[in-house]
Design a protein around this motif. Structure first.
Motif, PDB file in Angstrom:
ATOM      1  N   VAL A  20     -22.862  25.000  28.656  1.00  0.00           N
ATOM      2  CA  VAL A  20     -22.577  23.858  27.794  1.00  0.00           C
ATOM      3  C   VAL A  20     -23.145  24.086  26.401  1.00  0.00           C
ATOM      4  CG1 VAL A  20     -22.934  21.390  27.451  1.00  0.00           C
ATOM      5  CG2 VAL A  20     -22.603  22.288  29.753  1.00  0.00           C
ATOM      6  N   VAL A  21     -22.290  23.899  25.400  1.00  0.00           N
ATOM      7  CA  VAL A  21     -22.706  23.934  24.003  1.00  0.00           C
ATOM      8  C   VAL A  21     -22.843  22.481  23.559  1.00  0.00           C
ATOM      9  CG1 VAL A  21     -21.991  24.538  21.665  1.00  0.00           C
ATOM     10  CG2 VAL A  21     -21.530  26.114  23.549  1.00  0.00           C
ATOM     11  N   GLY A  29     -15.426  18.733  14.494  1.00  0.00           N
ATOM     12  CA  GLY A  29     -15.192  19.370  15.788  1.00  0.00           C
ATOM     13  C   GLY A  29     -15.049  20.883  15.766  1.00  0.00           C
ATOM     14  N   THR A  30     -15.466  21.531  14.695  1.00  0.00           N
ATOM     15  CA  THR A  30     -15.328  22.985  14.598  1.00  0.00           C
ATOM     16  C   THR A  30     -16.108  23.700  15.700  1.00  0.00           C
ATOM     17  OG1 THR A  30     -15.084  22.754  12.209  1.00  0.00           O
ATOM     18  CG2 THR A  30     -15.531  24.958  13.042  1.00  0.00           C
ATOM     19  N   ALA A  35     -16.336  26.580  20.997  1.00  0.00           N
ATOM     20  CA  ALA A  35     -16.765  26.592  22.396  1.00  0.00           C
ATOM     21  C   ALA A  35     -15.565  26.741  23.321  1.00  0.00           C
ATOM     22  CB  ALA A  35     -17.540  25.312  22.719  1.00  0.00           C
ATOM     23  N   GLN A  36     -14.499  26.017  23.041  1.00  0.00           N
ATOM     24  CA  GLN A  36     -13.288  26.109  23.855  1.00  0.00           C
ATOM     25  C   GLN A  36     -12.714  27.519  23.827  1.00  0.00           C
ATOM     26  OE1 GLN A  36     -10.944  23.105  21.899  1.00  0.00           O
ATOM     27  NE2 GLN A  36     -11.131  21.758  23.663  1.00  0.00           N
ATOM     28  N   PHE A  42     -18.390  21.745  26.382  1.00  0.00           N
ATOM     29  CA  PHE A  42     -18.906  21.224  25.124  1.00  0.00           C
ATOM     30  C   PHE A  42     -19.215  19.750  25.241  1.00  0.00           C
ATOM     31  CE2 PHE A  42     -18.334  19.070  21.093  1.00  0.00           C
ATOM     32  CZ  PHE A  42     -19.143  19.839  20.265  1.00  0.00           C
ATOM     33  N   ILE A  43     -20.314  19.352  24.601  1.00  0.00           N
ATOM     34  CA  ILE A  43     -20.610  17.937  24.423  1.00  0.00           C
ATOM     35  C   ILE A  43     -21.030  17.759  22.966  1.00  0.00           C
ATOM     36  CG2 ILE A  43     -23.010  18.171  25.202  1.00  0.00           C
ATOM     37  CD1 ILE A  43     -22.691  15.277  26.344  1.00  0.00           C
TER      38      ILE A  43
END
Length: 69
Positions: A20-21, A29-30, A35-36, A42-43
């Motif tokens: 998790v990042v 949202g960069t 992360a995706q 991601f959170i």
């Protein structure tokens, strides 16, 4: 900031894919996109409602199977 910046930072973190990042200041949202791309979960947190909408739209656009509610 450019997408390349969080891509490099996440890659340098030596975390395993699927980790998790966390981004406490999500902005547009960069970091979530990076992360995706790299296969991380991601959170993110964003207080500004307008920026939160932009980030949600950006993330969903690049990963249509995700939804934020």
């Amino acid at each position: 900031f450019p997408l390349d910046l969080p891509l490099r930072c996440i890659e340098a973190s030596a975390l395993e894919a699927g980790s998790v990042v966390c981004d406490p200041f999500m902005g547009s949202g960069t970091t979530a996109r990076a992360a995706q791309i790299l296969g991380f979960n991601f959170i993110g947190f964003e207080l500004d409602a307008a920026m939160s909408e932009i980030a949600n739209r950006e993330v969903v656009t690049h990963q249509p199977q995700l939804s934020f509610e």
